[in-house]
Design an enzyme around this catalytic site. Sequence first.
Site, PDB file in Angstrom:
ATOM      1  N   SER A  73      76.767 -39.261  45.224  1.00 42.79           N
ATOM      2  CA  SER A  73      77.571 -40.388  44.764  1.00 42.79           C
ATOM      3  C   SER A  73      77.086 -40.868  43.391  1.00 42.79           C
ATOM      4  CB  SER A  73      77.557 -41.497  45.828  1.00 42.79           C
ATOM      5  OG  SER A  73      78.637 -42.384  45.667  1.00 42.79           O
ATOM      6  N   HIS A 105      81.943 -39.752  53.280  1.00 41.33           N
ATOM      7  CA  HIS A 105      81.218 -39.863  52.020  1.00 41.33           C
ATOM      8  C   HIS A 105      79.701 -39.708  52.205  1.00 41.33           C
ATOM      9  CE1 HIS A 105      80.538 -40.873  47.895  1.00 41.33           C
ATOM     10  NE2 HIS A 105      79.928 -42.010  48.161  1.00 41.33           N
TER      11      HIS A 105
END
Length: 256
Positions: A85, A235
């Site tokens: 990320s 995620h």
Amino acid sequence: MELLHALILGQGEPLIILHGFLGMGDNWKSLANKFAENYEVHLVDQRNHGRSFHDEDFSYEHMADDLLNYLDHHNLDRIYLLGHSMGGKTAMLFAVEHPDRLHKLIVADIAPKFYPPHHQYILDALNDVDFELVSSRNEIDKIFKKYIPEMGIRQFLLKNVYRKERNHLAYRFNLEVLEDNIDEIGVALPPRSQYEGPALFLKGALSGYITEQDEILIHAHFPNSEVISISNAGHWLHAENPDAFYLNVVKFLKNK
């Protein structure tokens, strides 16, 4: 220049791991112990996160410079670099700016594109905590729960709560600076920048962070890259399907 904090595990060629927004190196401890069987793993806290220094300047340029300073301090000439990320954005920028310092690049569930701010409900939850009034993680979790139904995200955030003084809790991250610079988190990789070394992009099959369209952009910036989807994972793919994540990374690292 201040030095980033890191936990170093194992022996072998260096593998640097960069966490995501509001995270810390410690989030990767379980996987790092497995990687440490074959590599010297550096779980780095990026600026304004974890146990690293707080600073009003916050951008991917600063974080890439921090990493270069860290490598020079530890005499790490060439590394394997893994970022998730926000950490993946730092890793991508570092790769295009300092390709000579990398053997290989691994990016977890982030593309080189611009992302609009999307963490507001988490920031609202964090700001609703008054550390003058709370004295336990349970009390903080009750406040978080009003904003964040997902227990996993709440637990992830609660790892950042520590006892600053005997009767006073606090966040490890620098919430004020991160909130002031929230637009920086979504910044795209500079146009036409390229890293021609081997790169692996892992995306969560249940995550929307990397679309098919994004894969075209990934290959433009990283012509020697592969994109692999991790099943049953969103995620936080390294936490949601750690076995598949680990096996794909190790296979990529070992391929000549």
